[in-house]
Design a protein around this motif. Structure first.
Motif, mmCIF file in Angstrom:
data_model
loop_
_atom_site.group_PDB
_atom_site.id
_atom_site.type_symbol
_atom_site.label_atom_id
_atom_site.label_comp_id
_atom_site.label_asym_id
_atom_site.label_seq_id
_atom_site.Cartn_x
_atom_site.Cartn_y
_atom_site.Cartn_z
ATOM 1 N N LEU A 89 -4.823 -18.699 9.020
ATOM 2 C CA LEU A 89 -3.913 -19.630 9.356
ATOM 3 C C LEU A 89 -4.262 -21.057 9.125
ATOM 4 O O LEU A 89 -3.285 -21.667 8.508
ATOM 5 C CB LEU A 89 -3.371 -19.465 10.852
ATOM 6 C CG LEU A 89 -2.795 -17.873 10.870
ATOM 7 C CD1 LEU A 89 -2.578 -17.847 12.633
ATOM 8 C CD2 LEU A 89 -1.536 -17.794 10.236
ATOM 9 N N VAL A 90 -5.256 -21.494 9.496
ATOM 10 C CA VAL A 90 -5.693 -23.090 9.400
ATOM 11 C C VAL A 90 -5.887 -23.246 8.029
ATOM 12 O O VAL A 90 -5.552 -24.348 7.639
ATOM 13 C CB VAL A 90 -6.817 -23.282 10.367
ATOM 14 C CG1 VAL A 90 -7.436 -24.459 9.983
ATOM 15 C CG2 VAL A 90 -6.625 -23.037 11.811
ATOM 16 N N ALA A 91 -6.689 -22.423 7.234
ATOM 17 C CA ALA A 91 -6.602 -22.641 5.766
ATOM 18 C C ALA A 91 -5.372 -22.696 5.031
ATOM 19 O O ALA A 91 -5.285 -23.501 4.199
ATOM 20 C CB ALA A 91 -7.624 -21.694 5.040
ATOM 21 N N ALA B 16 -16.577 -22.456 10.953
ATOM 22 C CA ALA B 16 -17.430 -22.291 9.968
ATOM 23 C C ALA B 16 -16.714 -21.981 8.558
ATOM 24 O O ALA B 16 -17.202 -22.290 7.595
ATOM 25 C CB ALA B 16 -18.419 -21.063 10.349
ATOM 26 N N GLN B 17 -15.636 -21.248 8.707
ATOM 27 C CA GLN B 17 -15.010 -20.602 7.511
ATOM 28 C C GLN B 17 -14.076 -21.607 6.747
ATOM 29 O O GLN B 17 -13.479 -21.060 5.683
ATOM 30 C CB GLN B 17 -14.216 -19.416 7.487
ATOM 31 C CG GLN B 17 -15.413 -18.264 8.102
ATOM 32 C CD GLN B 17 -15.127 -16.925 7.730
ATOM 33 O OE1 GLN B 17 -13.767 -16.730 7.251
ATOM 34 N NE2 GLN B 17 -15.778 -15.891 7.987
ATOM 35 N N GLY C 119 -13.189 -18.713 4.374
ATOM 36 C CA GLY C 119 -11.771 -18.707 4.939
ATOM 37 C C GLY C 119 -10.987 -19.664 3.812
ATOM 38 O O GLY C 119 -9.923 -19.140 3.357
ATOM 39 N N SER C 120 -11.418 -20.625 3.290
ATOM 40 C CA SER C 120 -10.680 -21.342 2.441
ATOM 41 C C SER C 120 -10.848 -20.726 1.084
ATOM 42 O O SER C 120 -9.719 -20.824 0.406
ATOM 43 C CB SER C 120 -11.376 -22.896 2.347
ATOM 44 O OG SER C 120 -11.072 -23.784 3.630
ATOM 45 N N GLY D 224 -10.831 -14.078 14.853
ATOM 46 C CA GLY D 224 -11.445 -15.278 14.328
ATOM 47 C C GLY D 224 -11.007 -15.544 12.828
ATOM 48 O O GLY D 224 -10.701 -16.563 12.253
ATOM 49 N N LEU D 225 -11.333 -14.583 12.055
ATOM 50 C CA LEU D 225 -10.938 -14.340 10.368
ATOM 51 C C LEU D 225 -9.429 -14.914 10.419
ATOM 52 O O LEU D 225 -9.076 -15.676 9.489
ATOM 53 C CB LEU D 225 -11.275 -13.332 9.881
ATOM 54 C CG LEU D 225 -12.649 -12.692 9.746
ATOM 55 C CD1 LEU D 225 -12.896 -11.451 9.231
ATOM 56 C CD2 LEU D 225 -13.615 -13.858 9.152
#
Length: 758
Positions: A593-595, A630-631, A89-90, A587-588
């Motif tokens: 959003l968090v990244a 994880a991502q 994700g990052s 989830g992706l």
């Protein structure tokens, strides 16, 4: 072996229940690998986006093995694939930022804006590197330069006034290059001075200290008074920033500002400007030898005259050097023709002078993949060239030399000459990685090349088929750039066409890569207000669609914040949808959003905890949490307080934030307990905690964070402690190739402490 259920496979059910038995029907309705891949674009089997991938609803996919549908959890499932991509994700966030920067040209990413007259906002533009490079190495300094430099040092804001052709812009850039220590910005001519001052005075962090600002011919210069000038001056001084404003003769109305003005009274001779540029572009020896020819000097005098013409002289020198580089000489008639065409926009002259399909294909490939490795750009250019070249059967006749011409000459133009022709260059890959990346020297060229090709030539179908090929490329950075830089920009230019041809069909596709491409494209296109309004209605339709694929696409769009100001709330409602495909997409999206903004982590964890406690959304929330865990990673070198003990370049973001922010710990620990005790996604949970353990094996500081997490999970929860002990035993099992003895020992020791404490 347990397997999943048909398309739209359910994930709902009580936590801790057994895995559902296999049901009849075909494969699941979603991610990569769950459905047959569509025919390769351009093969004639399927135009890009004209029809959705896969069979019509209710019909099995051709060639599908009905007896062995893919599992809905565990190895081989899309959920297992999503939770096994540590830091993905990052990485996606970085690729998307790169792609957005490409199509926004010299715009600055993030939240750096200036306020325009009338209240509008526009992103700050970094000064074009081409301009800075020309001024740094080919500037022909006039006698006025020292006085102007002293004035800028004293005043912070300098107004340069002079007639056309005197080199005001070049002097302004030269002054700023010498004064400022930070980034050099090229302000929009419609900038509102008062708001710019407030932005600097508020110290919001939007504009860094030490910056320089170039403002050419501002629209509102007639209303610039002493009060506003002093306000801007004070703000710049506070920010240790500098500004140079250029105006034409007679444009300044307020007599009180005359002390801030420096008039350009002298201009370099056009021939001297040409000589300076040629010495920079060629060599001093070649430039002097070229200008020693009387016929060349005569043509320069004929085309430029004796009046000040700094910009035109620089353009003429560029044309001279380009001819000399490509042919070893100068065609004076072509030089006259070039000068005659200078009345037309320089970019159009350059774009339309590209000689063949190979050069144009490379220009377009570089525009879409600007800044990517040269191998990816070359591969994409070749693919596009093959689509654009005439494939009509014909008989090749021998030429005058008796040779039959080749249809493709791969060794005709070396990369060095191609880059010179395209006004591009190669750079070393970052972080010491071997290899080169290619990019335009002027960051604004990528966007303009794509728009020029789309609007000026009848190749729209070929372009879309080519981009459809790139969005399923093996390299994620190519996929993201093709979707964002390519399709996103085209959607902003021709939304209805791209919606009908691409967005709608791909949103309903069984191919997860194409659904992701829709989200990336809209993240760029929706920066246009009208497109955002239209796209919001389109995404609402996908959101309400009963089929998993459109809802999964809507989730990915919301994860990029393209159409909603409350994306976490929109995604929370999708947790109740009974589909693994949708749960993976949520989830992706939450990982995206968090990244993009770690500050939303609290809202995301609270939402997932609430969802995990509901029967309908429990398993989907658990899977979404594991994907985010994880991502999303944080680079240890970017941690604000520093991570001096970090032995690995990345830490899991959720673990790092929960360690630093006490308010996150309760939902974080509760979600981990639920994940470890969830039988349906048990393999996914073990995979994520195992990935964290592998990082901790090499990093004592991260291992300490993991120890605290293990203790918090096992505290008062015997079952969770037993599951964690089983994981630690698996990490040192004799059959395991890569063992984790340090992390496993830490887990056993911490669990032993918890047992003694009870």
């Amino acid at each position: 072996m347990t397997v999943g259920t048909p398309a739209g496979a359910p994930v709902a059910g009580s936590a801790g229940g057994s895995r559902p038995a296999a049901g009849p029907g075909g494969p699941g309705a979603g991610g990569a690998g769950n459905a047959p891949q569509p025919p390769a674009p351009g093969t004639g089997q399927e135009p890009a986006g004209d029809t959705p991938d896969g069979p019509p609803p209710g019909q099995p996919a051709a060639g599908a093995d009905d007896s062995a549908p893919p599992p809905q959890s565990g190895p081989g499932a899309e959920s297992y694939e999503a939770t096994g991509q540590l830091g993905q994700g990052s990485q996606r966030r970085g690729h998307l930022q790169h792609a957005v920067a490409n199509v926004e040209g010299d715009m600055v990413g993030g939240d750096k804006y200036v306020v325009l007259l009338g209240g509008g906002r526009r992103r700050l533009r970094v000064l074009s590197p081409l301009i800075a490079e020309r001024v740094r190495f080919a500037y022909c300094a006039p006698a006025d330069l020292p006085d102007a430099r002293d004035a800028l040092t004293r005043q912070r804001v300098l107004i340069l006034r002079g007639a056309a052709g005197y080199g005001k812009s070049a002097m302004a850039v030269r002054l700023l290059l010498g004064a400022c220590r930070g980034t050099l910005y090229h302000l929009d001519s419609g900038v509102d001075f008062a708001h710019l001052a407030e932005q600097l005075e508020n110290d919001t962090g939007a504009i860094e200290h030490g910056a320089g600002f170039l403002l050419e011919r501002p629209d509102d210069i007639a209303n610039l008074g002493r009060d506003t000038y002093e306000k801007v001056q004070g703000a710049l001084s506070q920010a240790d920033a500098w500004m140079v404003v250029t105006v034409a003769d007679g444009e300044l109305a307020d007599g009180e500002l005359l002390a801030a003005v420096r008039d350009l009274t002298a201009a370099p001779r056009p021939l001297d400007v040409v000589r300076a540029h040629l010495r920079w572009r060629l060599t001093e020896r070649d430039a002097d030898r070229l200008l020693a020819r009387d016929e060349v000097c005569d043509v320069i005098g004929e085309l430029l005259g004796d009046l000040p013409a700094c910009r035109q002289a620089g353009d003429l020198a560029a044309a001279l050097s380009e001819q000399f580089d490509l042919t070893g000489g100068v065609d004076l008639d072509r030089l006259r023709e070039h000068r005659a065409r200078l009345e037309v926009e320089d970019f159009e002259i350059w774009a339309e002078s590209l000689p063949d399909a190979a050069a144009r294909s490379f220009a377009l490939a570089l525009a879409v993949l600007n800044g990517l490795p040269q191998e990816d750009v070359a591969e994409a250019a070749r693919s596009l060239r093959e689509r654009l070249e005439d494939d009509t059967p014909y008989v090749r006749a021998a030429g005058p030399d008796g040779r039959v011409p080749r249809s493709v000459a791969p060794f005709e133009t070396p990369r060095r000459r191609q880059l010179l022709r395209l006004r591009a260059h190669e750079l070393d890959k970052p972080d010491g990685e071997p290899g080169k990346v290619l990019e335009y020297k002027d960051p604004g060229y990528a966007r303009r090349v794509i728009v020029h090709a789309w609007t000026q030539y009848e190749i729209q179908g070929e372009l879309l088929d080519w981009l459809a090929e790139l969005v399923v490329h093996p390299a994620e950075q190519v996929r993201v750039c093709a979707a964002a830089s390519g399709l996103g920009l085209l959607a902003a230019e021709a939304y209805r066409h791209i919606e009908r041809r691409i967005l709608g069909p791909w949103a309903r596709s069984d191919n997860a890569l194409r659904r992701s491409a829709v989200a990336y494209a809209l993240s760029v296109a929706c920066q246009h207000p009208w497109v955002r309004e239209q796209a919001a209605a389109l995404v609402d339709g996908w959101y309400a669609d009963e089929r998993p694929a459109p809802r999964a696409t809507a989730a990915r769009v919301h994860g990029l914040g393209a159409v909603s100001d409350r994306p976490v709330e929109e995604l929370a409602r999708l947790l109740a949808v009974d589909s693994v495909t949708v749960a993976v997409a949520v989830g992706l999206a939450l990982a995206d959003l968090v990244a993009a903004d770690p500050n939303v982590t609290g809202s995301v964890l609270s939402t997932l905890r609430a969802g995990a406690e509901e029967h309908r959304s429990g398993r989907a929330a658990t899977l979404a949490f594991l994907i985010v865990a994880a991502q999303v990673v944080v680079e240890t070198k970017d941690i604000e307080t520093g991570a001096p003990g970090a032995a690995t370049p990345e830490w899991p973001t959720l673990l790092h934030l929960a360690h630093r922010r006490p308010e996150l710990r309760d939902p974080f620990v509760r979600l981990w307990r639920g994940a470890l005790n969830e039988s349906f996604f048990h393999d996914e949970a073990e995979q994520v905690i195992g990935g964290w353990a592998a990082l901790a094996e090499r990093d004592p500081e991260l291992r300490e964070m993991l120890r605290l997490l293990v203790g918090a999970i096992a505290h008062g929860d015997v079952r969770s402690g037993r599951i964690l002990r089983g994981c630690a035993e698996a990490w040192t099992h004799p059959d395991r190739i890569v063992r984790l003895p340090l992390t496993a020992a830490m887990v056993h020791a911490q669990l032993d402490l918890e047992r003694v404490g009870r």
